[in-house]
Motif scaffolding. Structure first.
Motif, PDB file in Angstrom:
ATOM      1  N   GLN A  30       0.813  -1.212   0.000  1.00 26.46           N
ATOM      2  CA  GLN A  30       0.000   0.000   0.000  1.00 26.46           C
ATOM      3  C   GLN A  30       0.851   1.269   0.000  1.00 26.46           C
ATOM      4  OE1 GLN A  30       0.572  -1.997   2.406  1.00 26.46           O
ATOM      5  NE2 GLN A  30       0.844  -0.902   4.314  1.00 26.46           N
ATOM      6  N   THR A  31       2.180   1.132   0.069  1.00 26.20           N
ATOM      7  CA  THR A  31       3.057   2.302  -0.020  1.00 26.20           C
ATOM      8  C   THR A  31       3.508   2.486  -1.471  1.00 26.20           C
ATOM      9  OG1 THR A  31       5.028   0.980   0.457  1.00 26.20           O
ATOM     10  CG2 THR A  31       3.920   1.989   2.354  1.00 26.20           C
ATOM     11  N   LEU A  32       4.100   3.644  -1.756  1.00 26.38           N
ATOM     12  CA  LEU A  32       4.524   3.962  -3.126  1.00 26.38           C
ATOM     13  C   LEU A  32       5.578   2.995  -3.658  1.00 26.38           C
ATOM     14  CD1 LEU A  32       4.844   7.851  -2.832  1.00 26.38           C
ATOM     15  CD2 LEU A  32       3.071   6.567  -4.040  1.00 26.38           C
ATOM     16  N   ASN A  33       6.469   2.518  -2.773  1.00 22.71           N
ATOM     17  CA  ASN A  33       7.620   1.727  -3.239  1.00 22.71           C
ATOM     18  C   ASN A  33       7.839   0.469  -2.396  1.00 22.71           C
ATOM     19  OD1 ASN A  33       8.305   3.005  -0.881  1.00 22.71           O
ATOM     20  ND2 ASN A  33      10.399   3.446  -1.490  1.00 22.71           N
ATOM     21  N   GLY A  34       6.781  -0.021  -1.763  1.00 22.77           N
ATOM     22  CA  GLY A  34       6.970  -1.088  -0.793  1.00 22.77           C
ATOM     23  C   GLY A  34       6.521  -2.468  -1.206  1.00 22.77           C
ATOM     24  N   LYS A  35       6.384  -2.705  -2.522  1.00 20.93           N
ATOM     25  CA  LYS A  35       5.950  -4.040  -2.959  1.00 20.93           C
ATOM     26  C   LYS A  35       6.878  -5.104  -2.384  1.00 20.93           C
ATOM     27  CE  LYS A  35       2.633  -3.261  -6.232  1.00 20.93           C
ATOM     28  NZ  LYS A  35       1.976  -2.158  -5.550  1.00 20.93           N
ATOM     29  N   LYS A  36       8.171  -4.833  -2.455  1.00 18.98           N
ATOM     30  CA  LYS A  36       9.171  -5.733  -1.864  1.00 18.98           C
ATOM     31  C   LYS A  36      10.390  -4.901  -1.503  1.00 18.98           C
ATOM     32  CE  LYS A  36       9.152 -10.570  -3.051  1.00 18.98           C
ATOM     33  NZ  LYS A  36       7.826 -10.950  -2.961  1.00 18.98           N
ATOM     34  N   PHE A  37      10.886  -5.133  -0.303  1.00 21.23           N
ATOM     35  CA  PHE A  37      12.134  -4.492   0.095  1.00 21.23           C
ATOM     36  C   PHE A  37      12.864  -5.482   0.986  1.00 21.23           C
ATOM     37  CE2 PHE A  37       8.659  -3.095   2.776  1.00 21.23           C
ATOM     38  CZ  PHE A  37       9.109  -3.316   4.063  1.00 21.23           C
ATOM     39  N   SER A  38      14.109  -5.208   1.296  1.00 16.28           N
ATOM     40  CA  SER A  38      14.862  -6.165   2.102  1.00 16.28           C
ATOM     41  C   SER A  38      15.776  -5.426   3.059  1.00 16.28           C
ATOM     42  CB  SER A  38      15.690  -7.084   1.201  1.00 16.28           C
ATOM     43  OG  SER A  38      16.836  -6.386   0.743  1.00 16.28           O
ATOM     44  N   GLU A  39      16.339  -6.182   3.969  1.00 11.64           N
ATOM     45  CA  GLU A  39      17.285  -5.605   4.926  1.00 11.64           C
ATOM     46  C   GLU A  39      18.527  -5.083   4.210  1.00 11.64           C
ATOM     47  OE1 GLU A  39      17.943  -8.138   8.346  1.00 11.64           O
ATOM     48  OE2 GLU A  39      15.864  -8.826   8.251  1.00 11.64           O
ATOM     49  N   LYS A  40      18.747  -5.529   2.974  1.00  8.86           N
ATOM     50  CA  LYS A  40      19.915  -5.071   2.201  1.00  8.86           C
ATOM     51  C   LYS A  40      19.757  -3.628   1.732  1.00  8.86           C
ATOM     52  CE  LYS A  40      21.420  -9.516   0.373  1.00  8.86           C
ATOM     53  NZ  LYS A  40      20.368 -10.523   0.230  1.00  8.86           N
ATOM     54  N   ASP A  41      18.498  -3.187   1.506  1.00  9.69           N
ATOM     55  CA  ASP A  41      18.316  -1.848   0.940  1.00  9.69           C
ATOM     56  C   ASP A  41      17.456  -0.912   1.796  1.00  9.69           C
ATOM     57  OD1 ASP A  41      15.722  -2.759   0.572  1.00  9.69           O
ATOM     58  OD2 ASP A  41      15.728  -2.587  -1.605  1.00  9.69           O
ATOM     59  N   PRO A  43      16.648   0.622   5.945  1.00  8.81           N
ATOM     60  CA  PRO A  43      16.963   0.635   7.376  1.00  8.81           C
ATOM     61  C   PRO A  43      15.831  -0.027   8.161  1.00  8.81           C
ATOM     62  CG  PRO A  43      16.533   2.880   6.580  1.00  8.81           C
ATOM     63  CD  PRO A  43      16.396   1.957   5.413  1.00  8.81           C
ATOM     64  N   ILE A  44      16.171  -1.098   8.868  1.00 10.37           N
ATOM     65  CA  ILE A  44      15.184  -1.873   9.625  1.00 10.37           C
ATOM     66  C   ILE A  44      15.715  -2.073  11.041  1.00 10.37           C
ATOM     67  CG2 ILE A  44      14.037  -4.122   9.824  1.00 10.37           C
ATOM     68  CD1 ILE A  44      14.168  -4.307   6.766  1.00 10.37           C
ATOM     69  N   ILE A  45      14.823  -1.884  12.017  1.00  7.37           N
ATOM     70  CA  ILE A  45      15.190  -2.122  13.412  1.00  7.37           C
ATOM     71  C   ILE A  45      14.443  -3.366  13.882  1.00  7.37           C
ATOM     72  CG2 ILE A  45      15.046  -1.244  15.774  1.00  7.37           C
ATOM     73  CD1 ILE A  45      15.057   1.595  14.608  1.00  7.37           C
ATOM     74  N   SER A  46      15.171  -4.345  14.382  1.00  3.03           N
ATOM     75  CA  SER A  46      14.528  -5.513  14.978  1.00  3.03           C
ATOM     76  C   SER A  46      13.836  -5.037  16.249  1.00  3.03           C
ATOM     77  CB  SER A  46      15.595  -6.560  15.288  1.00  3.03           C
ATOM     78  OG  SER A  46      14.973  -7.692  15.828  1.00  3.03           O
ATOM     79  N   LYS A  68      14.270   4.041   2.058  1.00  2.40           N
ATOM     80  CA  LYS A  68      15.314   3.091   1.659  1.00  2.40           C
ATOM     81  C   LYS A  68      16.675   3.683   2.022  1.00  2.40           C
ATOM     82  CE  LYS A  68      12.500   0.190  -0.619  1.00  2.40           C
ATOM     83  NZ  LYS A  68      12.496  -0.202  -1.991  1.00  2.40           N
ATOM     84  N   ASP A  69      17.683   2.827   2.094  1.00  2.00           N
ATOM     85  CA  ASP A  69      19.038   3.270   2.461  1.00  2.00           C
ATOM     86  C   ASP A  69      19.528   4.421   1.582  1.00  2.00           C
ATOM     87  OD1 ASP A  69      19.412   1.521   4.572  1.00  2.00           O
ATOM     88  OD2 ASP A  69      20.252  -0.054   3.310  1.00  2.00           O
ATOM     89  N   ASN A  70      19.258   4.339   0.267  1.00  2.00           N
ATOM     90  CA  ASN A  70      19.789   5.357  -0.650  1.00  2.00           C
ATOM     91  C   ASN A  70      19.111   6.723  -0.496  1.00  2.00           C
ATOM     92  OD1 ASN A  70      17.340   4.795  -1.844  1.00  2.00           O
ATOM     93  ND2 ASN A  70      18.184   4.306  -3.849  1.00  2.00           N
ATOM     94  N   MET A  71      18.058   6.798   0.352  1.00  3.15           N
ATOM     95  CA  MET A  71      17.394   8.073   0.612  1.00  3.15           C
ATOM     96  C   MET A  71      18.024   8.789   1.810  1.00  3.15           C
ATOM     97  SD  MET A  71      13.463   6.911   0.305  1.00  3.15           S
ATOM     98  CE  MET A  71      12.871   5.901  -1.036  1.00  3.15           C
ATOM     99  N   LEU A  72      18.939   8.113   2.495  1.00  7.38           N
ATOM    100  CA  LEU A  72      19.566   8.675   3.689  1.00  7.38           C
ATOM    101  C   LEU A  72      21.061   8.812   3.474  1.00  7.38           C
ATOM    102  CD1 LEU A  72      17.777   6.419   6.336  1.00  7.38           C
ATOM    103  CD2 LEU A  72      17.220   8.805   5.810  1.00  7.38           C
ATOM    104  N   ALA A  73      21.630   9.871   4.012  1.00  8.62           N
ATOM    105  CA  ALA A  73      23.082  10.043   3.940  1.00  8.62           C
ATOM    106  C   ALA A  73      23.747   8.843   4.620  1.00  8.62           C
ATOM    107  CB  ALA A  73      23.484  11.344   4.625  1.00  8.62           C
ATOM    108  N   PRO A  74      24.915   8.429   4.145  1.00 13.21           N
ATOM    109  CA  PRO A  74      25.584   7.238   4.690  1.00 13.21           C
ATOM    110  C   PRO A  74      25.857   7.312   6.202  1.00 13.21           C
ATOM    111  CG  PRO A  74      26.689   7.983   2.697  1.00 13.21           C
ATOM    112  CD  PRO A  74      25.652   9.007   3.027  1.00 13.21           C
ATOM    113  N   ASP A  75      25.994   8.514   6.744  1.00 12.75           N
ATOM    114  CA  ASP A  75      26.311   8.638   8.177  1.00 12.75           C
ATOM    115  C   ASP A  75      25.061   8.786   9.048  1.00 12.75           C
ATOM    116  OD1 ASP A  75      25.583  11.112   7.263  1.00 12.75           O
ATOM    117  OD2 ASP A  75      27.190  12.200   8.301  1.00 12.75           O
ATOM    118  N   THR A  76      23.871   8.521   8.495  1.00 11.68           N
ATOM    119  CA  THR A  76      22.628   8.645   9.263  1.00 11.68           C
ATOM    120  C   THR A  76      22.622   7.659  10.426  1.00 11.68           C
ATOM    121  OG1 THR A  76      21.432   9.328   7.279  1.00 11.68           O
ATOM    122  CG2 THR A  76      20.101   8.538   9.127  1.00 11.68           C
TER     123      THR A  76
END
Length: 196
Positions: A30-41, A43-46, A68-76
């Protein structure tokens, strides 16, 4: 230009609209880009049991985009991002405790963030103090969070039946796992793991 440098994703432009969402599966169709995503791309908190937390950006009245990871600066700092997302939730969403017809309780919000109430220990501290008992909590769907006093077997069974129905009829399923918020330790745990 990297994605996080684009106007649409500049942290200054999105940080006020980021929220934490509780998930079990790596799909939020139901999100714009969430059909499938993974811990690889992403940020997920257990979080607890089989649940995790992802972050979403509110893009419109009922439109969300998974961060997604690429939407955040690497030092986030992801724990800082979680704090910001929770602060946004407190600012923008009113959580109301409601009674169910069978004696349990529910959390009402805006149809998107009911399960995000799990993030707020102060809600569960208040409830545990009022009920003077451990709380059993279920989050069958994004818009459904129900809980009951752990010692009230009849109500707990009815809550589980209700959660099963909510899970089956909802397209935005989360989990049929039961969680417990303990009155002694003030901790949210997967319920089966606390059984002796």
């Amino acid at each position: 230009m990297r994605k996080y440098e684009e106007e649409h994703y500049l942290f200054e432009n999105i940080k006020e609209n980021i929220y934490p969402w509780i998930i079990k599966s790596m799909s939020l169709p139901q999100t714009l880009n969430g059909k499938k995503f993974s811990e690889k791309d992403t940020p997920i908190i257990s979080f607890v049991g089989d649940l995790s937390i992802v972050f979403v950006i509110k893009r419109g009245e009922e439109t969300y985009e998974v961060v997604k990871d690429n939407m955040l600066a690497p030092d986030t700092d992801i724990s800082e991002l979680y704090q910001i997302a929770c602060q946004n939730l407190v600012r923008d969403v009113e959580f109301v405790i409601s009674n169910t017809m069978y004696g349990a309780f529910g959390i009402l919000a805006d149809g998107f963030h009911e399960t995000s109430a799990l993030c707020f220990k102060h809600i569960w501290n208040v409830c545990v103090d009022k009920l003077k008992d451990d709380l059993l909590i279920m989050v069958p769907a994004r818009d459904t969070l129900v809980f009951a006093a752990a010692s009230n077997d009849k109500v707990v069974q009815q809550m589980k039946a209700y959660a099963q129905q909510a899970y089956e009829r909802n397209t935005d399923k989360i989990s049929l796992e039961t969680f417990v918020f303990t009155k002694e330790e003030r901790e949210l745990l997967a319920y089966e793991k606390t059984q002796h």
